[in-house]
Design a protein around this motif. Structure first.
Motif, mmCIF file in Angstrom:
data_model
loop_
_atom_site.group_PDB
_atom_site.id
_atom_site.type_symbol
_atom_site.label_atom_id
_atom_site.label_comp_id
_atom_site.label_asym_id
_atom_site.label_seq_id
_atom_site.Cartn_x
_atom_site.Cartn_y
_atom_site.Cartn_z
ATOM 1 N N ARG A 1 24.530 49.700 33.513
ATOM 2 C CA ARG A 1 23.209 49.542 34.116
ATOM 3 C C ARG A 1 23.256 49.951 35.587
ATOM 4 O O ARG A 1 24.313 49.895 36.224
ATOM 5 N N ILE B 1 21.180 48.743 38.744
ATOM 6 C CA ILE B 1 20.184 47.798 39.245
ATOM 7 C C ILE B 1 20.231 47.778 40.775
ATOM 8 O O ILE B 1 21.288 47.610 41.372
ATOM 9 N N GLU C 1 10.623 44.805 39.587
ATOM 10 C CA GLU C 1 10.333 43.367 39.599
ATOM 11 C C GLU C 1 10.172 42.932 41.046
ATOM 12 O O GLU C 1 11.082 43.119 41.857
ATOM 13 N N ASP D 1 15.205 48.811 38.205
ATOM 14 C CA ASP D 1 16.118 49.210 37.137
ATOM 15 C C ASP D 1 16.093 50.736 37.038
ATOM 16 O O ASP D 1 15.116 51.333 36.600
ATOM 17 N N THR E 1 18.548 52.458 35.393
ATOM 18 C CA THR E 1 19.489 52.803 34.325
ATOM 19 C C THR E 1 19.078 54.109 33.638
ATOM 20 O O THR E 1 17.936 54.269 33.218
ATOM 21 N N ASN F 1 24.205 44.828 38.016
ATOM 22 C CA ASN F 1 23.287 43.757 37.611
ATOM 23 C C ASN F 1 22.614 43.145 38.829
ATOM 24 O O ASN F 1 22.920 43.474 39.975
ATOM 25 N N LYS F 2 21.692 42.221 38.568
ATOM 26 C CA LYS F 2 20.870 41.646 39.626
ATOM 27 C C LYS F 2 21.687 40.783 40.590
ATOM 28 O O LYS F 2 21.475 40.835 41.811
ATOM 29 N N ASN G 1 23.305 39.321 32.663
ATOM 30 C CA ASN G 1 22.569 40.192 31.731
ATOM 31 C C ASN G 1 21.059 40.055 31.852
ATOM 32 O O ASN G 1 20.318 40.606 31.031
ATOM 33 N N ASN G 2 20.589 39.333 32.854
ATOM 34 C CA ASN G 2 19.150 39.154 33.017
ATOM 35 C C ASN G 2 18.474 40.493 33.290
ATOM 36 O O ASN G 2 18.931 41.272 34.130
ATOM 37 N N PRO G 3 17.379 40.777 32.590
ATOM 38 C CA PRO G 3 16.699 42.063 32.773
ATOM 39 C C PRO G 3 15.841 42.077 34.031
ATOM 40 O O PRO G 3 15.483 41.021 34.567
ATOM 41 N N GLU H 1 12.423 42.291 35.235
ATOM 42 C CA GLU H 1 11.153 42.024 34.567
ATOM 43 C C GLU H 1 10.020 42.683 35.340
ATOM 44 O O GLU H 1 9.795 42.354 36.506
#
Length: 388
Positions: free
Chosen positions: A3, A5, A98, A108, A110, A144-145, A230-232, A234
């Motif tokens: 990913r 991010i 987000e 994101d 990705t 990731n975030k 793994n939080n997307p 949003e």
């Protein structure tokens, strides 16, 4: 596929906004907050931070640490407008965004490395934001975030950082555990007492023991220490809202009782905002007359989740909306334009006592139920249906 991010954060956002208006403030120790000694610090410049000034600190104490600081009351309407301006710039070119708060964003990217270099693309976006809005912004790009947010904190001020997948652990390991998002002071004190002060030590701790010490949140903290999240991202939308309506059993023209009802409805919705970690930027009031004519009116306000601010806005709207001497069948309240945020957004009119009062009230409600404590101005609303 890894990913990509990005976490973007406007540097000392309130301070930067004030310096756009008054360039004489550039380079000076600056405190944004309440206009009296009883107010609290909403934001402060890096020049003031060198003296130990921090957000949420009482103004009176901050001026003891940095007596040469200039105190500016702040203009949340202006800050909100600048936030919307930056949001529009980002949303125009970014596939998934987000808005985490008034001054920070997750992107994101990705898959974009097939066509663009994500770091170079983000650097160009940051430069565009700074050029068009006049506001400095920092960012970090990672997998990731959690890692990207920690990275932005390390990159500030005016920084840009890329943390590749292979460099996540080397980047995180030497940092103090306070850098982990959502690791509060109580947890820090508990871990510190048993010698856990940097992220590497925390990451190597058996997750079962950590869970026994601090509960289910221990698993999440352990994951973050190991760079696992793994939080997307949003997607942010202004259409998010919460609302409540009340239909009267008998059509009414009792204005004092209607205003009392509005205050109670606001109290419930504001508590829901704070519980779910949201701030609202728009208040909408709806009325329905006994002939079924329905009218609505709305107003944009600085981001807030405080009852007294939202109630004032709603009652003012009701006064402007209710223009016919007819009985009312229904009253409705809706908050829209929600973003993630906390108490610290609203400190210009509030004292430390006011902030402590809201926190204490919410603790009582959380423990004993919403009806355990209520404002005298609000009616009991057991039959009001909440919507979201």
């Amino acid at each position: 596929m890894s990913r990509a991010i990005v976490h973007m954060d406007l540097d000392t956002f309130f301070v930067s906004c004030e310096r756009l208006v008054n360039s004489k403030l550039i380079g000076m120790p600056l405190i944004i907050g309440g206009s009296s000694d009883r107010g609290v610090v909403a934001s402060c410049s890096y020049e003031a931070r060198k003296f130990g000034v921090r957000s949420a600190m009482p103004i009176k104490y901050a001026l003891r640490l940095c007596p040469q600081a200039t105190v500016v009351k702040g203009d949340m309407e202006f800050y909100s407008n600048k936030s919307h301006e930056v949001t529009s710039i980002i949303e125009e070119v970014t596939p998934v965004v987000e808005k985490a708060s008034i001054d920070e964003f997750y992107l994101d990217l990705t898959g974009m490395d097939k066509f663009f270099g994500c770091y170079n693309w983000t650097s160009e976006l940051a430069s565009k934001i700074q050029k068009q809005s006049g506001l400095p912004i920092s960012f970090a790009l990672s997998v990731n975030k959690t890692v990207s947010k920690i990275g932005t904190g390390e990159a500030k001020p005016f920084g840009r950082l890329e943390i590749t997948e292979t460099n996540v652990k080397p980047f995180l390991n030497p940092l103090p555990i306070q850098k982990i998002p959502m690791l509060g002071d109580v947890t820090f004190q508990l871990l510190s007492r048993i010698g856990i002060r940097n992220i590497q030590t925390l990451a190597q701790m058996p997750v079962e023991i950590l869970q026994q010490m601090i509960g289910k949140n221990g698993i999440e903290i352990w994951k973050k220490a190991n760079g696992i999240d793994n939080n997307p991202v949003e997607p942010y939308t202004e259409r998010k809202s919460i609302s409540t309506e009340h239909t009267f059993e008998t059509d009414t023209i009792d204005i004092p009782n209607i205003k009392s009802l509005i205050a109670g409805m606001i109290e419930k919705l504001a508590y829901q905002l704070r519980t779910e970690g949201f701030l609202a930027s728009t208040v909408v009031v709806k009325i329905r007359y006994n002939n079924f004519d329905t009218e609505t009116k709305q107003i944009k306000i600085p981001y807030t989740s405080f009852d007294h601010v939202l109630t004032t806005a709603a009652l003012d709207l009701f006064q402007k909306l209710y223009t016919r001497r007819m009985r009312l069948r229904l009253i409705g309240i809706r908050f829209t334009g929600l973003v993630r945020g906390t108490y610290q957004i609203n400190m210009f009119e509030d004292t430390t006592e006011m902030l402590s009062l809201y926190q204490a009230i919410d603790k009582i409600k959380n423990r004993f139920g919403f009806d355990a404590v209520a404002r005298c101005s609000g009616m009991k609303l057991k039959d009001v249906k909440m919507k979201s």
